[in-house]
Design a protein around this motif. Structure first.
Motif, PDB file in Angstrom:
ATOM      1  N   TYR A   1      13.693  67.193  67.885  1.00 58.37           N
ATOM      2  CA  TYR A   1      12.470  67.637  68.560  1.00 58.37           C
ATOM      3  C   TYR A   1      12.651  67.810  70.072  1.00 58.37           C
ATOM      4  O   TYR A   1      12.075  68.734  70.654  1.00 58.37           O
ATOM      5  N   LEU A   2      13.459  66.971  70.699  1.00 57.31           N
ATOM      6  CA  LEU A   2      13.526  66.972  72.159  1.00 57.31           C
ATOM      7  C   LEU A   2      14.786  67.612  72.741  1.00 57.31           C
ATOM      8  O   LEU A   2      14.759  68.098  73.869  1.00 57.31           O
ATOM      9  N   ARG A   3      15.891  67.625  72.000  1.00 54.78           N
ATOM     10  CA  ARG A   3      17.118  68.194  72.558  1.00 54.78           C
ATOM     11  C   ARG A   3      16.961  69.663  72.960  1.00 54.78           C
ATOM     12  O   ARG A   3      17.507  70.073  74.003  1.00 54.78           O
ATOM     13  N   PRO A   4      16.224  70.511  72.194  1.00 58.15           N
ATOM     14  CA  PRO A   4      16.053  71.897  72.640  1.00 58.15           C
ATOM     15  C   PRO A   4      15.441  72.005  74.037  1.00 58.15           C
ATOM     16  O   PRO A   4      15.868  72.838  74.844  1.00 58.15           O
ATOM     17  N   PHE A   5      14.464  71.155  74.338  1.00 60.26           N
ATOM     18  CA  PHE A   5      13.856  71.165  75.665  1.00 60.26           C
ATOM     19  C   PHE A   5      14.854  70.685  76.724  1.00 60.26           C
ATOM     20  O   PHE A   5      14.931  71.235  77.825  1.00 60.26           O
ATOM     21  N   GLN A   6      15.629  69.658  76.372  1.00 59.47           N
ATOM     22  CA  GLN A   6      16.631  69.143  77.290  1.00 59.47           C
ATOM     23  C   GLN A   6      17.699  70.198  77.575  1.00 59.47           C
ATOM     24  O   GLN A   6      18.124  70.373  78.727  1.00 59.47           O
ATOM     25  N   ASP A   7      18.131  70.920  76.533  1.00 61.66           N
ATOM     26  CA  ASP A   7      19.130  71.976  76.715  1.00 61.66           C
ATOM     27  C   ASP A   7      18.572  73.107  77.577  1.00 61.66           C
ATOM     28  O   ASP A   7      19.284  73.667  78.419  1.00 61.66           O
TER      29      ASP A   7
ATOM     30  N   SER B   1      18.561  71.867  81.168  1.00 59.10           N
ATOM     31  CA  SER B   1      19.919  71.843  81.719  1.00 59.10           C
ATOM     32  C   SER B   1      20.385  73.249  82.092  1.00 59.10           C
ATOM     33  O   SER B   1      21.002  73.454  83.146  1.00 59.10           O
ATOM     34  N   ARG B   2      20.041  74.224  81.260  1.00 62.26           N
ATOM     35  CA  ARG B   2      20.418  75.612  81.551  1.00 62.26           C
ATOM     36  C   ARG B   2      19.687  76.112  82.777  1.00 62.26           C
ATOM     37  O   ARG B   2      20.254  76.835  83.609  1.00 62.26           O
ATOM     38  N   LEU B   3      18.415  75.738  82.912  1.00 61.67           N
ATOM     39  CA  LEU B   3      17.628  76.150  84.075  1.00 61.67           C
ATOM     40  C   LEU B   3      18.204  75.571  85.362  1.00 61.67           C
ATOM     41  O   LEU B   3      18.318  76.272  86.376  1.00 61.67           O
TER      42      LEU B   3
ATOM     43  N   PRO C   1      19.514  82.774  74.759  1.00 61.00           N
ATOM     44  CA  PRO C   1      19.889  81.355  74.879  1.00 61.00           C
ATOM     45  C   PRO C   1      18.712  80.379  74.806  1.00 61.00           C
ATOM     46  O   PRO C   1      18.809  79.327  74.169  1.00 61.00           O
ATOM     47  N   VAL C   2      17.589  80.723  75.454  1.00 59.71           N
ATOM     48  CA  VAL C   2      16.428  79.820  75.429  1.00 59.71           C
ATOM     49  C   VAL C   2      15.931  79.606  74.001  1.00 59.71           C
ATOM     50  O   VAL C   2      15.563  78.491  73.616  1.00 59.71           O
ATOM     51  N   LEU C   3      15.932  80.683  73.210  1.00 62.25           N
ATOM     52  CA  LEU C   3      15.481  80.581  71.821  1.00 62.25           C
ATOM     53  C   LEU C   3      16.543  79.935  70.932  1.00 62.25           C
ATOM     54  O   LEU C   3      16.221  79.208  69.984  1.00 62.25           O
ATOM     55  N   TRP C   4      17.817  80.190  71.234  1.00 59.68           N
ATOM     56  CA  TRP C   4      18.898  79.611  70.441  1.00 59.68           C
ATOM     57  C   TRP C   4      18.856  78.083  70.487  1.00 59.68           C
ATOM     58  O   TRP C   4      19.160  77.413  69.497  1.00 59.68           O
ATOM     59  N   ASP C   5      18.467  77.520  71.623  1.00 61.94           N
ATOM     60  CA  ASP C   5      18.384  76.067  71.721  1.00 61.94           C
ATOM     61  C   ASP C   5      17.449  75.481  70.656  1.00 61.94           C
ATOM     62  O   ASP C   5      17.682  74.380  70.162  1.00 61.94           O
ATOM     63  N   PHE C   6      16.407  76.236  70.316  1.00 60.29           N
ATOM     64  CA  PHE C   6      15.475  75.764  69.282  1.00 60.29           C
ATOM     65  C   PHE C   6      16.002  76.073  67.882  1.00 60.29           C
ATOM     66  O   PHE C   6      15.880  75.263  66.961  1.00 60.29           O
ATOM     67  N   HIS C   7      16.618  77.239  67.717  1.00 63.66           N
ATOM     68  CA  HIS C   7      17.124  77.637  66.398  1.00 63.66           C
ATOM     69  C   HIS C   7      18.319  76.792  65.977  1.00 63.66           C
ATOM     70  O   HIS C   7      18.613  76.667  64.788  1.00 63.66           O
TER      71      HIS C   7
ATOM     72  N   ILE D   1      15.507  74.917  54.297  1.00 67.68           N
ATOM     73  CA  ILE D   1      14.700  76.034  54.774  1.00 67.68           C
ATOM     74  C   ILE D   1      13.610  75.532  55.726  1.00 67.68           C
ATOM     75  O   ILE D   1      13.154  76.244  56.618  1.00 67.68           O
ATOM     76  N   TYR D   2      13.188  74.275  55.543  1.00 65.44           N
ATOM     77  CA  TYR D   2      12.131  73.697  56.378  1.00 65.44           C
ATOM     78  C   TYR D   2      12.682  72.884  57.547  1.00 65.44           C
ATOM     79  O   TYR D   2      11.926  72.243  58.266  1.00 65.44           O
ATOM     80  N   ARG D   3      13.995  72.944  57.725  1.00 60.03           N
ATOM     81  CA  ARG D   3      14.616  72.266  58.868  1.00 60.03           C
ATOM     82  C   ARG D   3      14.503  73.200  60.078  1.00 60.03           C
ATOM     83  O   ARG D   3      15.356  74.071  60.303  1.00 60.03           O
ATOM     84  N   SER D   4      13.469  73.054  60.840  1.00 59.92           N
ATOM     85  CA  SER D   4      13.270  73.915  62.000  1.00 59.92           C
ATOM     86  C   SER D   4      12.448  73.191  63.046  1.00 59.92           C
ATOM     87  O   SER D   4      11.700  72.250  62.730  1.00 59.92           O
ATOM     88  N   HIS D   5      12.579  73.630  64.282  1.00 63.19           N
ATOM     89  CA  HIS D   5      11.764  73.081  65.359  1.00 63.19           C
ATOM     90  C   HIS D   5      10.363  73.679  65.259  1.00 63.19           C
ATOM     91  O   HIS D   5      10.214  74.853  64.895  1.00 63.19           O
ATOM     92  N   PRO D   6       9.313  72.931  65.580  1.00 66.91           N
ATOM     93  CA  PRO D   6       7.941  73.465  65.499  1.00 66.91           C
ATOM     94  C   PRO D   6       7.752  74.747  66.297  1.00 66.91           C
ATOM     95  O   PRO D   6       6.984  75.625  65.890  1.00 66.91           O
TER      96      PRO D   6
END
Length: 320
Positions: free
Chosen positions: A303-309, A312-314, A148-154, A168-173
């Protein structure tokens, strides 16, 4: 001044993607994708008219869609972030190769090269490079979907509502960093194995600097994987290799297609894990995370929603 030089260098180097055979949008790969679109168009339209074909290939509703425009922005900004932030700290191949070779010597002892015939060495090493690269891509991709932690970024990649070769270049850093480290690990393992069995003189069969297998795979329509062009290879081939249509299924917002066709080139990994779906088994699809998830429509959210998700999970975990 040094930072400005790095910024200028990273931006000015973007056109080099079109002349580098190790990049997905290499000019020859793009040209092959256009040529492979012609039979798809002929089947759909029962004839060929150049203006209509170009309108089909470069559909404005797709290429100018807000989702596609976000892809273009991420391509540029991520290149800058790579140069400034994570490129200096990414894992490197050389220490991994040396460490793995040394480990093999400790476990099994030092051995003389098993052959000195260059053709055999190059053939085997080329295959090892390709297989380890494809396997590690699959394993990381599987982890990105299942953890789940990685899925938030993917999810940033999967939130594309339309797809073009630039998706193909649409990805989080952070995901890009993981893939760069994965490449260092796979190449390090391959070189370590090659050094142990064949000695220090290693080379691969390549076309314009790209592994010959990678070159052929990209030539067979890799840029159609992220597109609206349904390029299927038929059941037999799709049991062995992941076709562009199969990867489009991977991007479907239908829950029945989630976590399917995770492989890059080879279908064997999906067959082993039971996640393979052939294009003949699927009807029309729509792209996105799910039908109820708005995705990441802005740069801020990308860029920021993955960290927010993650946060929230934590918090939810602590409450429970």
């Amino acid at each position: 001044m040094q930072i400005m030089d790095l910024l200028n260098q990273s931006i000015l180097s973007l056109p080099e993607y079109l002349i580098d055979a190790n990049k997905r949008i290499f000019g020859i790969y793009l040209l092959s994708a256009i040529l492979l679109t012609i039979p798809v168009y002929l089947v759909q339209k029962q004839g060929f008219k150049l203006p209509e074909f170009l309108a089909f290939l470069f559909n404005k509703k797709i290429w100018l869609h807000p989702s596609a425009r976000l892809d273009y922005a991420l391509f540029i900004i991520n290149r800058i972030l790579k140069v400034l932030l994570w490129a200096p700290v990414v894992l490197t191949m050389v220490p991994i190769a040396i460490g793995f070779s040394d480990m093999l010597e400790v476990l099994f002892g030092k051995i003389p090269p098993i052959t000195e015939q260059k053709f055999i060495i190059v053939s085997i090493f080329t295959c090892i490079l390709f297989l380890l690269d494809d396997l590690t891509r699959f394993l990381l991709h599987l982890a990105l979907h299942k953890i789940p932690v990685l899925w938030d970024f993917h999810k940033v990649h999967h939130s594309a509502k339309v797809m073009t070769p630039m998706t193909i270049y649409r990805s989080h850093p952070f995901e890009s960093y993981l893939y760069a480290s994965r490449m260092a690990v796979s190449q390090g393992l391959a070189v370590g194995v090659g050094y142990y069995f064949f000695g220090p003189t290693l080379s691969m069969f390549d076309v314009l600097g790209a592994n010959v297998f990678v070159f052929v795979f990209n030539l067979m329509g890799s840029n159609l994987r992220h597109s609206h062009v349904w390029w299927s290879w038929g059941d037999k081939l799709e049991s062995c290799f992941i076709s562009p249509a199969q990867h489009q299924i991977h991007h479907s917002n239908n829950p029945a297609h989630f976590d399917r066709n995770l492989g890059s080139a080879l279908a064997i990994w999906d067959r082993i894990t039971g996640t393979l779906v052939k294009s003949s088994e699927v009807g029309r699809i729509q792209f996105g995370i799910s039908r109820n998830d708005p995705g990441h429509p802005t740069l801020y959210q990308a860029y920021l929603r993955p960290f927010q998700d993650n946060l929230s999970r934590l918090k939810l975990t602590k409450k429970n």
